[in-house]
Write an enzyme that holds these catalytic residues in place. Structure first.
Site, short mmCIF file in Angstrom:
data_model
loop_
_atom_site.label_atom_id
_atom_site.label_comp_id
_atom_site.label_asym_id
_atom_site.label_seq_id
_atom_site.Cartn_x
_atom_site.Cartn_y
_atom_site.Cartn_z
N SER A 31 -12.79 -5.59 2.12
CA SER A 31 -13.81 -4.98 1.26
C SER A 31 -15.21 -5.46 1.61
CB SER A 31 -13.51 -5.26 -0.22
OG SER A 31 -12.31 -4.66 -0.62
N PHE B 193 -18.99 0.24 -2.68
CA PHE B 193 -20.24 0.21 -3.46
C PHE B 193 -21.46 0.37 -2.56
CE2 PHE B 193 -23.78 -2.15 -5.42
CZ PHE B 193 -23.89 -1.47 -6.62
N ARG C 63 -15.96 -2.62 -1.79
CA ARG C 63 -15.06 -1.54 -2.24
C ARG C 63 -15.79 -0.20 -2.30
NH1 ARG C 63 -10.53 -4.21 -4.06
NH2 ARG C 63 -10.88 -6.42 -4.51
N TYR D 125 0.84 -1.19 0.00
CA TYR D 125 0.00 0.00 0.00
C TYR D 125 0.88 1.24 0.00
CZ TYR D 125 -3.51 -3.41 1.54
OH TYR D 125 -4.32 -4.51 1.65
#
Length: 340
Positions: free
Chosen positions: A205, A211, A209, A60
């Site tokens: 997630s 949504f 993610r 990351y």
């Protein structure tokens, strides 16, 4: 914010908060890095609320997210948290997965330095190197445990057979996999295998993610630097279909008197007392909302209704683009056939 309770993750002794904090988006993939002081403040807010299971990776940033987390853990914060980080994905211009012993050790020592800590609570292999028998990689991780550099071992995106082979070398504490209302394929066999072996499940997630937590107009206007713009489920032809699922979940959330994200996250929490979701956020209000999902109680009838609208057939598009490593292509060579 209500204090977040704790849970035993797996059967090897690790105790964590029942909800974790995914730190990835603070530094990478969903946009430019967020202001460091703001993210440190958010991490401190999470810790003070009892969200002590902090998830990062050397991938990351790359590397910058570990540095950020290390700065947030100064002044007595380290003793309050469980740090989970990962190794295995290299992207120095070319994507590569590496599970060779020398790399495992070097990656661990580099993460310890960036995090500025003496040991890592949970160290995952981020993706499985299909060139190296999992037994070889696990052998080096076992040594790192014996040396006190890591406390517990995990795998991310590993298949059932990979998990079994790894667990035979050294006990696996947790498997990290994508699990949400629109990613349910792991329920076919991986969840059963983890429970059979006493391995905890960390759901990344868990809000699809973002949504299930975003205004859909935001999802439809992702910037070029947002990796979701290039994932199959976020493509216009699939998103149009997937919005139907969002609206149905949103309708159920209104009936329950909670937000769509809280209902989606509560569904993951209700999967069992061996499941710990790690929603990520860069906003205090979203952190508070995620913690609020712990107060959403779902009856068996609620769960059945949610699952009736969130079947595999209700989602269009794969989780990742073709060719990227996941548990579906994580098989490694047999130990007997490997030559270093």
């Amino acid at each position: 914010m209500a204090r977040v309770p704790r849970i035993k993750l797996g059967s090897q002794g690790l105790e964590v908060s029942v909800q974790g904090l995914g730190c990835m988006g603070m530094s990478a993939f969903y946009g430019p890095p967020r202001p460091e002081p703001d993210m440190i403040n958010l991490i401190h807010q999470a810790i003070n609320a009892g969200v002590t299971f902090l998830d990062t990776s050397d991938f990351y940033g790359p590397k910058t997210n570990e540095i950020l987390l290390g700065k947030a853990l100064k002044d007595g914060m380290r003793e309050k948290v469980e740090v989970a980080t990962k190794f295995g994905i290299k992207c120095d211009g070319v994507w590569e997965v590496n599970g060779h012993p020398a790399y495992v050790r070097a990656a661990c020592e580099a993460s310890l330095q960036r995090l500025d800590i003496d040991y890592i609570d949970l160290y995952y292999q981020h993706r499985i190197d299909t060139r190296v028998p999992i037994e070889i990689t696990m052998g080096e991780l076992k040594k790192l445990v014996e040396e006190g550099k890591i406390k517990y071992v995990g795998l991310s995106e590993a298949s059932t057979s990979t998990i079994r082979r790894a667990h035979a070398v050294h006990p696996i504490t947790a498997i990290q996999l994508e699990w949400s209302l629109w990613s349910r394929d792991i329920e076919k066999d991986i969840i059963h295998t983890c429970r059979e072996l006493g391995i905890g499940i960390v759901a990344y997630s868990p809000l699809g993610r973002g949504f299930f937590s975003s205004d859909l107009t935001t999802i439809e206007k992702l910037e070029d630097y947002d990796c979701r713009k290039y994932l199959p489920r976020f493509q216009p032809e699939n998103l149009k279909h997937n919005k139907i699922l969002y609206e149905r979940v949103n309708e159920l959330a209104r009936k329950k008197g909670c937000t769509t994200s809280q209902l989606s996250l509560a569904w993951v929490h209700h999967q069992g007392n061996d499941v710990v979701p790690i929603p990520g956020t860069t906003k205090i209000q979203n952190l508070e909302q995620n913690i609020g999902a712990l107060s959403v109680k779902l009856t068996p009838e609620d769960m059945a209704e949610i699952e009736s609208i969130a079947s595999a057939e209700s989602v269009k598009g794969d989780r990742y683009n073709a060719g990227l490593p996941t548990y579906l292509n994580s098989e490694t060579p047999q130990l007997s056939s490997w030559k270093a």
